[in-house]
Design a protein around this motif. Structure first.
Motif, PDB file in Angstrom:
ATOM      1  N   LEU A 158       0.842  -1.187   0.000  1.00 30.28           N
ATOM      2  CA  LEU A 158       0.000   0.000   0.000  1.00 30.28           C
ATOM      3  C   LEU A 158       0.884   1.246   0.000  1.00 30.28           C
ATOM      4  CD1 LEU A 158      -2.603  -1.035   2.749  1.00 30.28           C
ATOM      5  CD2 LEU A 158      -2.575  -1.610   0.305  1.00 30.28           C
ATOM      6  N   LEU A 160       1.269   4.960   0.993  1.00 32.84           N
ATOM      7  CA  LEU A 160       0.633   5.786   2.018  1.00 32.84           C
ATOM      8  C   LEU A 160       1.474   7.011   2.354  1.00 32.84           C
ATOM      9  CD1 LEU A 160      -0.240   2.861   4.447  1.00 32.84           C
ATOM     10  CD2 LEU A 160      -1.825   3.952   2.832  1.00 32.84           C
ATOM     11  N   THR A 166      -2.647   3.226   9.499  1.00 27.17           N
ATOM     12  CA  THR A 166      -3.016   1.987   8.809  1.00 27.17           C
ATOM     13  C   THR A 166      -2.470   0.788   9.557  1.00 27.17           C
ATOM     14  OG1 THR A 166      -2.992   3.164   6.693  1.00 27.17           O
ATOM     15  CG2 THR A 166      -2.886   0.750   6.609  1.00 27.17           C
ATOM     16  N   LEU A 201       3.704  -1.802   3.759  1.00 26.21           N
ATOM     17  CA  LEU A 201       3.328  -0.390   3.734  1.00 26.21           C
ATOM     18  C   LEU A 201       4.514   0.417   3.222  1.00 26.21           C
ATOM     19  CD1 LEU A 201       1.476  -0.058   7.170  1.00 26.21           C
ATOM     20  CD2 LEU A 201       0.588  -0.841   4.955  1.00 26.21           C
ATOM     21  N   HIS A 241     -11.059   2.542  16.952  1.00 26.96           N
ATOM     22  CA  HIS A 241     -10.537   3.408  15.887  1.00 26.96           C
ATOM     23  C   HIS A 241     -11.549   4.429  15.385  1.00 26.96           C
ATOM     24  CE1 HIS A 241      -7.054   0.714  15.714  1.00 26.96           C
ATOM     25  NE2 HIS A 241      -7.938  -0.259  15.838  1.00 26.96           N
ATOM     26  N   ARG A 260     -13.155   2.825   4.575  1.00 21.13           N
ATOM     27  CA  ARG A 260     -11.903   3.473   4.186  1.00 21.13           C
ATOM     28  C   ARG A 260     -10.990   3.501   5.400  1.00 21.13           C
ATOM     29  NH1 ARG A 260     -10.861   4.371  -1.289  1.00 21.13           N
ATOM     30  NH2 ARG A 260     -12.886   4.616  -2.299  1.00 21.13           N
ATOM     31  N   GLU A 261      -9.838   2.893   5.254  1.00 17.52           N
ATOM     32  CA  GLU A 261      -8.890   2.940   6.369  1.00 17.52           C
ATOM     33  C   GLU A 261      -8.239   4.325   6.404  1.00 17.52           C
ATOM     34  OE1 GLU A 261      -5.312   2.874   5.994  1.00 17.52           O
ATOM     35  OE2 GLU A 261      -5.651   3.226   3.855  1.00 17.52           O
ATOM     36  N   GLY A 263      -5.489   5.638   5.693  1.00 20.28           N
ATOM     37  CA  GLY A 263      -4.696   6.058   4.539  1.00 20.28           C
ATOM     38  C   GLY A 263      -5.490   6.179   3.265  1.00 20.28           C
ATOM     39  N   PHE A 267     -10.957  -0.874   2.244  1.00 21.37           N
ATOM     40  CA  PHE A 267     -10.811  -2.208   2.821  1.00 21.37           C
ATOM     41  C   PHE A 267     -12.176  -2.878   2.893  1.00 21.37           C
ATOM     42  CE2 PHE A 267      -6.759  -1.863   5.723  1.00 21.37           C
ATOM     43  CZ  PHE A 267      -5.973  -1.649   4.598  1.00 21.37           C
TER      44      PHE A 267
END
Length: 310
Positions: A158, A160, A166, A201, A241, A260-261, A263, A267
């Motif tokens: 990913l 980021l 994340t 990452l 979170h 949306r995570e 970053g 997901f």
């Protein structure tokens, strides 16, 4: 027992026939499901995987023939990586030359040999050579023998701006732990998971944000054994979170929630159940067009607008 890691990766492609040819003939993956995008039933949703259609081996596509090319950027999956036997990298490099597949020279990443390449839409992919995977399930097609066949996902990377938020999701919700660091990559892994158990990452501050199109990954999905396991993951997302996923959506072969995570990568949490053999025999996966019950009455109209695949 809960097995963590990737369930599937879903990407955007151009023409469906070209997509099918590349992944089934050039890469030798099994077409395990031929259905439609439930939210856009005039478009195929094609699923490729291993012989068992196992979670952790499934790469799916929305073939939008006239979509514009995507632009890689921050907040997106950068590369999707498959596992192959350690001694097969030379075979694949030669095959890519023969088939005209754009690829790079093999390199070492975290001590493993990686061969990066792109599909006809520019999607960033790679093969990593691993010892001891020869006995795992595989599918052979397109003249690829078992000694070279793909064995599910190794990882995704990913891109980021900041890895920490994340990483907090990966570790607390999905059971990953930091395993190694190399250059700008931070590797997270799930102990004991054979396929799809690694997320890399890559920190790249200052890059433009991603623009989705052909060649882009639309979302990545993580495994939940069943509804109860999925609900526990949702509870952690909300409680720890402050992220509230969508309501659960029935995708026939799994049940999903999306979010949306931090970053900005999309997901999904997908259940392992009921699996891809719920509406056709395991030996016949991918041979006929399968529709959800709500669309079956419209089969004639749907088939009339879908492009021919062969």
């Amino acid at each position: 027992m809960q097995i963590n890691g990737l369930h599937h990766v879903t990407a955007i492609s151009g023409p469906a026939r070209r997509n099918l040819d590349f992944y089934s003939r050039v890469l030798g993956l099994r077409l395990v499901k031929k259905t439609v995008n439930f939210d856009d039933p005039g478009t195929y949703h094609l699923y490729f995987g291993d012989a068992d259609a196992a979670p952790g081996s499934i790469l799916t596509f929305f073939p939008w023939e006239h979509a514009a090319p995507g632009r890689l950027g921050v907040g997106e999956t950068q590369e999707t990586v498959f596992r192959v036997p350690e001694g097969s990298i030379g075979f694949w490099a030669h095959r890519f030359v023969e088939q005209g597949v754009p690829h790079e020279a093999p390199l070492k990443r975290f001590g493993e040999t990686v061969l990066s390449f792109r599909d006809p839409d520019g999607m960033r992919l790679a093969l990593v050579g691993l010892a001891g995977v020869e006995a795992e399930p595989y599918w052979t097609d397109g003249g690829i023998g078992p000694e070279n066949a793909i064995r599910g996902f190794h990882s995704v990377s990913l891109l980021l701006a900041d890895a920490a938020p994340t990483a907090a999701i990966l570790t607390d919700v999905f059971g990953f732990a930091e395993a190694a660091r190399e250059d700008t990559l931070i590797r997270y892994a799930v102990k004991g998971t054979q396929i799809g158990g690694v997320i890399d990452l890559r920190v790249a501050g200052g890059f433009l944000p991603a623009r989705q199109g052909t060649g882009s990954v639309h979302h990545i999905a993580f495994r939940a054994a069943d509804d109860a396991a999925q609900q526990e993951m949702v509870r952690r997302l909300v409680q720890n979170h402050g992220i509230s996923p969508t309501e659960q959506r029935d995708r026939n072969y799994f049940r999903s929630v999306y979010f949306r995570e931090p970053g900005h990568v999309l997901f999904e949490i997908a259940t392992d159940i009921p699996g891809f053999a719920v509406d056709e025999l395991a030996a016949e996966l991918g041979r006929s067009l399968k529709l959800p019950a709500g669309l079956e009455a419209h089969r004639a109209q749907i088939e009339a607008v879908l492009p021919e695949l062969a």
